[in-house]
Design an enzyme around this catalytic site. Sequence first.
Site, PDB file in Angstrom:
ATOM      1  N   SER A   1     -12.536   2.841   5.869  1.00  0.00           N
ATOM      2  CA  SER A   1     -11.103   2.715   5.527  1.00  0.00           C
ATOM      3  C   SER A   1     -10.339   4.014   5.766  1.00  0.00           C
ATOM      4  O   SER A   1      -9.447   4.395   4.990  1.00  0.00           O
ATOM      5  CB  SER A   1     -10.939   2.262   4.068  1.00  0.00           C
ATOM      6  OG  SER A   1     -11.512   1.003   3.871  1.00  0.00           O
TER       7      SER A   1
ATOM      8  N   ARG B   1     -14.565 -12.099  -1.901  1.00  0.00           N
ATOM      9  CA  ARG B   1     -13.890 -12.780  -0.796  1.00  0.00           C
ATOM     10  C   ARG B   1     -14.854 -13.369   0.235  1.00  0.00           C
ATOM     11  O   ARG B   1     -14.531 -14.355   0.891  1.00  0.00           O
ATOM     12  CB  ARG B   1     -12.894 -11.823  -0.129  1.00  0.00           C
ATOM     13  CG  ARG B   1     -11.667 -11.585  -0.994  1.00  0.00           C
ATOM     14  CD  ARG B   1     -10.686 -10.608  -0.389  1.00  0.00           C
ATOM     15  NE  ARG B   1      -9.446 -10.582  -1.164  1.00  0.00           N
ATOM     16  CZ  ARG B   1      -8.479  -9.701  -1.011  1.00  0.00           C
ATOM     17  NH1 ARG B   1      -8.613  -8.743  -0.093  1.00  0.00           N
ATOM     18  NH2 ARG B   1      -7.391  -9.751  -1.755  1.00  0.00           N
TER      19      ARG B   1
ATOM     20  N   ARG C   1       1.712   3.955  -3.398  1.00  0.00           N
ATOM     21  CA  ARG C   1       1.472   5.393  -3.256  1.00  0.00           C
ATOM     22  C   ARG C   1       2.743   6.178  -3.531  1.00  0.00           C
ATOM     23  O   ARG C   1       2.738   7.179  -4.251  1.00  0.00           O
ATOM     24  CB  ARG C   1       0.939   5.695  -1.843  1.00  0.00           C
ATOM     25  CG  ARG C   1      -0.529   5.309  -1.648  1.00  0.00           C
ATOM     26  CD  ARG C   1      -0.892   5.225  -0.161  1.00  0.00           C
ATOM     27  NE  ARG C   1      -2.326   5.074   0.036  1.00  0.00           N
ATOM     28  CZ  ARG C   1      -2.986   3.937  -0.120  1.00  0.00           C
ATOM     29  NH1 ARG C   1      -2.337   2.834  -0.503  1.00  0.00           N
ATOM     30  NH2 ARG C   1      -4.299   3.875   0.091  1.00  0.00           N
TER      31      ARG C   1
ATOM     32  N   SER D   1       0.824  -1.210   0.000  1.00  0.00           N
ATOM     33  CA  SER D   1       0.000   0.000   0.000  1.00  0.00           C
ATOM     34  C   SER D   1       0.863   1.266   0.000  1.00  0.00           C
ATOM     35  O   SER D   1       0.638   2.196  -0.784  1.00  0.00           O
ATOM     36  CB  SER D   1      -0.919   0.018   1.224  1.00  0.00           C
ATOM     37  OG  SER D   1      -1.813  -1.073   1.194  1.00  0.00           O
TER      38      SER D   1
ATOM     39  N   LYS E   1     -12.987  -7.394  -4.617  1.00  0.00           N
ATOM     40  CA  LYS E   1     -11.541  -7.606  -4.615  1.00  0.00           C
ATOM     41  C   LYS E   1     -11.171  -8.583  -5.742  1.00  0.00           C
ATOM     42  O   LYS E   1     -11.923  -8.751  -6.699  1.00  0.00           O
ATOM     43  CB  LYS E   1     -11.101  -8.134  -3.250  1.00  0.00           C
ATOM     44  CG  LYS E   1     -11.327  -7.154  -2.109  1.00  0.00           C
ATOM     45  CD  LYS E   1     -10.368  -5.976  -2.172  1.00  0.00           C
ATOM     46  CE  LYS E   1     -10.473  -5.101  -0.939  1.00  0.00           C
ATOM     47  NZ  LYS E   1      -9.481  -4.001  -0.955  1.00  0.00           N
TER      48      LYS E   1
ATOM     49  N   ARG F   1      -4.533 -13.574  -1.082  1.00  0.00           N
ATOM     50  CA  ARG F   1      -4.871 -13.648   0.341  1.00  0.00           C
ATOM     51  C   ARG F   1      -5.626 -14.935   0.701  1.00  0.00           C
ATOM     52  O   ARG F   1      -5.575 -15.363   1.855  1.00  0.00           O
ATOM     53  CB  ARG F   1      -5.655 -12.400   0.761  1.00  0.00           C
ATOM     54  CG  ARG F   1      -4.865 -11.124   0.524  1.00  0.00           C
ATOM     55  CD  ARG F   1      -5.249  -9.997   1.431  1.00  0.00           C
ATOM     56  NE  ARG F   1      -4.578  -8.760   1.020  1.00  0.00           N
ATOM     57  CZ  ARG F   1      -3.315  -8.469   1.268  1.00  0.00           C
ATOM     58  NH1 ARG F   1      -2.566  -9.325   1.948  1.00  0.00           N
ATOM     59  NH2 ARG F   1      -2.787  -7.320   0.844  1.00  0.00           N
TER      60      ARG F   1
ATOM     61  N   ASP G   1      -8.399  -6.025   4.587  1.00  0.00           N
ATOM     62  CA  ASP G   1      -7.483  -7.000   4.007  1.00  0.00           C
ATOM     63  C   ASP G   1      -7.077  -8.107   4.975  1.00  0.00           C
ATOM     64  O   ASP G   1      -6.496  -9.114   4.548  1.00  0.00           O
ATOM     65  CB  ASP G   1      -6.225  -6.303   3.470  1.00  0.00           C
ATOM     66  CG  ASP G   1      -6.456  -5.651   2.122  1.00  0.00           C
ATOM     67  OD1 ASP G   1      -7.469  -5.968   1.472  1.00  0.00           O
ATOM     68  OD2 ASP G   1      -5.632  -4.815   1.712  1.00  0.00           O
TER      69      ASP G   1
END
Length: 411
Positions: free
Chosen positions: A172, A324, A27, A23, A320, A367, A293
């Site tokens: 978030s 999920r 960025r 993450s 995602k 994941r 996550d």
Amino acid sequence: MNIKVQKSSIKKKSAIQITGSKSESNRLLLLQALYPEINIENVSNSDDSQLMTKALASTEQVIDIHHAGTAMRFLTAYFATQNNRETIITGSKRMKERPIKILVDALNQLGADISYKENEGFPPLLIKGKQLTKNKVSLDANVSSQYISALLLIASKLENGLELTLNGKITSVPYINMTLSLLSELNIETKFEGNVISVKPLQEKVETKTLTVDSDWSSASYFYSIAALAEVGTSIEISSYKKDSLQGDSALAEIYKSFGVSTVFQDKGVLLTKENEVNKETTIDFNLANSPDIAQTIAVTAFALGLESNLTGLHTLKIKETDRLEALKTEIEKLGGAVDITNETLHLKVTNDIKENVAIATYNDHRMAMAFAPLALKTPLEIEDYMVVSKSYPTFWDDLKQLGFDIKAIK
């Protein structure tokens, strides 16, 4: 290719080095493209970050980011600001099913020229880069934080900056704050008051500096799960982490107290220790809106320990790499569990017996593979398409072997 993970016992003490946060890396990679004065250390070695790096360096018209959802969103905003450059951004079959209309609409409101090559609201996109002069836009506050961060990351390069209004309850928040904190490190002026975020324009060069990426807390979650399923007294040192992390998934330190795992911050990392067994009558209740996550990891940990669980704030999981929530329900029930889901919740009922040698489908989702792997401390299992982990953590299976997991590749 699949792997067989035999029922394993791990070392009492281990140490693992985990690379930079995906993450944070993605960025900073975008900010580095806008401000080349930035140097970055401890960049994630994930597929997603490598794809991001390659895309930003490419001079081709067609950019294929495969399964990398973060890259799709961030690069859509980036290419929209690249004057006189025409770009087609596309991805895998699943990526073409993941919605992006909210971000495209917002960018077009700011003056961008983005259209759809195939299905309305979904990649691939045709982006005709230009200078964006409008500076006000609004979004529903409960959308993916990646849409919001994509806008914030380009905001300082817009002629008049950006004023972004979020309508409703914001989810978030840690990921939004992560983006704003990184902007602040570049002396870009930001403000987050109530439901309005503003970023001032910064057209000049930023000060030359080196930024070090904190190691990935999402990746740390799998070692928290392993510690929770291990014998009392087992400890795992993971590095490099800092206590004041920008990552929302650092909530793991508090969450895993409920699973008997303590966290001690050291100079450059954390020591995880299984302190005690968990009372089987405990019910696990967590709202994971700020750290979705780690939901898969937590659900599998609770299942392995036979704990009833209520997980909420999971509305973003449906868009995602796979849905999920549906994937968790399917795979846990194959193992003998009982799961009820809605569009944003997961309820796990108590299960005392776990089936052996079940093949876990991974749905092109890194994941899924990593969240279920710790179950090998309780039962032998098979993981399908095991190298899907390279999306975020290419050395995952090697690190598990280092702990003592018995892993063999099979066809």
